[in-house]
Design an enzyme around this catalytic site. Structure first.
Site, PDB file in Angstrom:
ATOM      1  N   ARG A  63      11.300   3.832   3.757  1.00 43.48           N
ATOM      2  CA  ARG A  63      10.823   2.763   4.642  1.00 43.48           C
ATOM      3  C   ARG A  63      12.000   1.866   4.975  1.00 43.48           C
ATOM      4  NH1 ARG A  63       5.654  -1.163   4.620  1.00 43.48           N
ATOM      5  NH2 ARG A  63       4.734   0.805   5.229  1.00 43.48           N
ATOM      6  N   LYS A 119      26.075  -5.290  -1.560  1.00 42.61           N
ATOM      7  CA  LYS A 119      27.511  -4.983  -1.625  1.00 42.61           C
ATOM      8  C   LYS A 119      28.054  -4.329  -0.362  1.00 42.61           C
ATOM      9  CE  LYS A 119      27.024  -4.401  -6.600  1.00 42.61           C
ATOM     10  NZ  LYS A 119      26.991  -3.475  -7.725  1.00 42.61           N
ATOM     11  N   ARG A 157       0.809  -1.220   0.000  1.00 43.26           N
ATOM     12  CA  ARG A 157       0.000   0.000   0.000  1.00 43.26           C
ATOM     13  C   ARG A 157       0.845   1.273   0.000  1.00 43.26           C
ATOM     14  NH1 ARG A 157      -2.739  -4.032   1.972  1.00 43.26           N
ATOM     15  NH2 ARG A 157      -0.702  -4.516   2.765  1.00 43.26           N
ATOM     16  N   THR A 158       1.760   1.402   0.945  1.00 48.05           N
ATOM     17  CA  THR A 158       2.472   2.674   1.125  1.00 48.05           C
ATOM     18  C   THR A 158       3.310   3.007  -0.100  1.00 48.05           C
ATOM     19  OG1 THR A 158       2.581   2.081   3.459  1.00 48.05           O
ATOM     20  CG2 THR A 158       3.906   3.956   2.762  1.00 48.05           C
ATOM     21  N   HIS A 169       4.800   5.486  11.685  1.00 46.32           N
ATOM     22  CA  HIS A 169       4.316   5.452  10.294  1.00 46.32           C
ATOM     23  C   HIS A 169       3.371   6.658  10.161  1.00 46.32           C
ATOM     24  CE1 HIS A 169       3.191   4.103   6.454  1.00 46.32           C
ATOM     25  NE2 HIS A 169       2.755   2.886   6.704  1.00 46.32           N
TER      26      HIS A 169
HETATM   27  N1   CP Z   1      -0.370  -0.002   5.854  1.00 51.19           N
HETATM   28  C1   CP Z   1       0.842  -0.287   5.353  1.00 51.19           C
HETATM   29  O1   CP Z   1       1.852   0.297   5.744  1.00 51.19           O
HETATM   30  O2   CP Z   1       0.850  -1.267   4.400  1.00 51.19           O
HETATM   31  P1   CP Z   1       2.151  -1.714   3.564  1.00 51.19           P
HETATM   32  O3   CP Z   1       3.076  -2.409   4.527  1.00 51.19           O
HETATM   33  O4   CP Z   1       1.629  -2.635   2.486  1.00 51.19           O
HETATM   34  O5   CP Z   1       2.774  -0.476   3.001  1.00 51.19           O
END
Ligand code: CP
Length: 311
Positions: free
Chosen positions: A109, A87, A58-59, A137
Site C-alpha cells: 500500500r 533515511k 482493515r486491509t 484497490h
Molecule cells: N477499505 C480500506 O481500504 O480500509 P483501510 O484503509 O482501513 O485499509
C-alpha cells in the site's frame, strides 16, 4: 489452480475466469475463519511481506490474518520506522533489499499511484496492490463483489450505485472496472466537482449528481467517504452541506427497492456520507464486507502462488 496474471496490480490484470475462480476459492476459504482453530497449512513455508507505506486498518489486518490462517511466514514494514521514511531510501531500493531476502509475495500500500507496479519491476515475488493513491484497490473490489454475490445470489443483471467522492476513490475505480467486467450496470453519483471528467466514456458507467434519482432501480448502493486527505482545495463548501445534499439517510432511501443493500468500504464517516441509522441498519452489509476481505485475500495469495514454486 493459478491466475492468468503474475501480479495483482489492477482489476485489468484479471480475466473474467480469474475473477470467478477467486470468488469460488474465497467461498471455500471463508469457512476456515469460522472454525475454532483458524489455520490450514496451505502456504506453509511461503514468505509474505506486508509493506504498508500509507495508513490502513482493515486491509492491513485482513492481509495479516489471511497469511496467518494459511500458515505463511509474514513480516511487516510500515511508513514509520522504515529506512524509506527516515533515511531517504527510495522505494525501489527498499524493494530490491526486500527481494534479496527472497519473499514469495509483497503486499504493497502506498500513497502514490503506480508504486506497486514500480515495485513489481524490482522483485521476483508476486506483488499485490493493497491500494495505491487514487489509482486502484483491487482486493477491495473483489471482496465487494463476493459480498454482492453472497447477498444477492447472483452477479449478472444487477444495478449498482456508487455514490460519493468518485474523483479521489481507488475503490470506485477498481469497482467500476470489476463490476462492468462482470456484466453489472453501474451508476456513479456525487457532486459535479467530485465526478472525474470523462468517467462515462472511460468506464462505461452512467452518472448523476443526486443518487436519489437512480435509487428506485438500484440493487446495491455503495457509499464512499469524502477523501479530505487527498483534496488540495475545497471541492464543496462544508461537511454539513455535503451531508445535507449528498449524504444518505433512511429518509433519502425512501423509494428504494425493498431488498436494496448498503455497502461501504470503510472507514465510515458517520453523519457525512452515511447516517448511523443506515450504517447500522438492516440493509447494511458493511461488516460482512470486512469478513469477506480475509477470505478474498487468502484466495488471491493462494491462486497467485498456484501449485508450483515462485519463479
Ligand atoms: N477499505 C480500506 O481500504 O480500509 P483501510 O484503509 O482501513 O485499509
Amino acid at each position: 489452480m493459478k491466475l492468468s496474471t503474475r501480479h495483482l496490480l489492477s482489476i485489468n490484470d484479471l480475466s473474467r475466469k480469474d475473477v470467478l475462480t477467486i470468488l469460488q476459492t474465497a467461498v471455500s476459504f471463508k469457512e476456515i475463519s469460522e472454525r475454532p482453530i483458524k489455520k490450514v497449512p496451505t502456504l506453509r513455508g511461503r514468505t509474505v511481506i506486508n509493506c504498508f507505506f500509507e495508513d490502513s486498518t482493515r486491509t492491513r489486518l485482513s492481509f495479516e490474518l489471511a497469511e496467518k490462517r494459511l500458515s505463511a511466514d509474514s513480516s511487516n514494514i510500515g511508513k514509520s520506522g522504515s529506512a524509506m521514511a527516515k533515511k531517504g531510501e527510495t522505494l525501489l531500493d527498499t524493494i530490491r533489499n526486500i527481494e534479496a531476502m527472497r519473499p514469495d509475495i509483497l503486499v504493497i500500500r502506498h500513497s502514490a499511484a503506480g508504486a506497486p507496479a514500480q515495485a513489481a519491476t524490482a522483485t521476483r515475488a508476486h506483488v499485490i496492490n493493497a491500494g495505491d493513491g487514487m489509482h486502484e484497490h483491487p482486493t477491495q473490489a473483489l471482496l465487494d463483489l463476493m459480498t454482492i454475490n453472497e447477498v444477492k445470489g447472483r452477479i449478472k443483471g444487477l444495478k449498482v450505485g456508487i455514490a460519493g467522492d468518485i474523483l479521489h476513490s481507488r475503490v470506485a475505480r477498481s469497482n467500476m472496472l470489476l463490476l462492468k467486467k462482470m456484466g453489472i450496470d453501474v451508476i456513479v453519483a456525487g457532486p459535479p466537482t467530485l465526478l472525474p471528467v470523462g468517467v462515462e466514456e472511460v468506464f462505461g458507467v452512467r452518472t448523476c449528481y443526486d443518487i436519489r434519482e437512480a435509487l428506485p432501480e438500484l440493487d446495491v448502493l455503495m457509499l464512499l467517504r469524502v477523501q479530505r486527505e487527498r483534496m488540495g482545495e475545497q471541492f464543496f463548501p462544508s461537511a454539513r452541506e455535503y451531508a445535507r445534499y449528498f449524504g444518505v439517510s433512511n429518509e433519502s432511501l425512501k423509494g428504494c427497492k425493498d431488498d436494496l443493500v448498503i455497502m461501504h468500504p470503510g472507514p465510515v464517516n458517520r453523519g457525512v456520507e452515511i447516517t448511523a441509522d443506515v450504517a447500522d441498519g438492516p440493509r447494511s452489509v458493511i461488516l460482512g464486507q470486512v469478513t469477506n476481505g480475509v477470505a478474498v485475500r487468502m484466495a488471491v495469495m493462494y491462486l497467485l502462488l498456484g501449485d508450483g514454486p515462485s519463479e
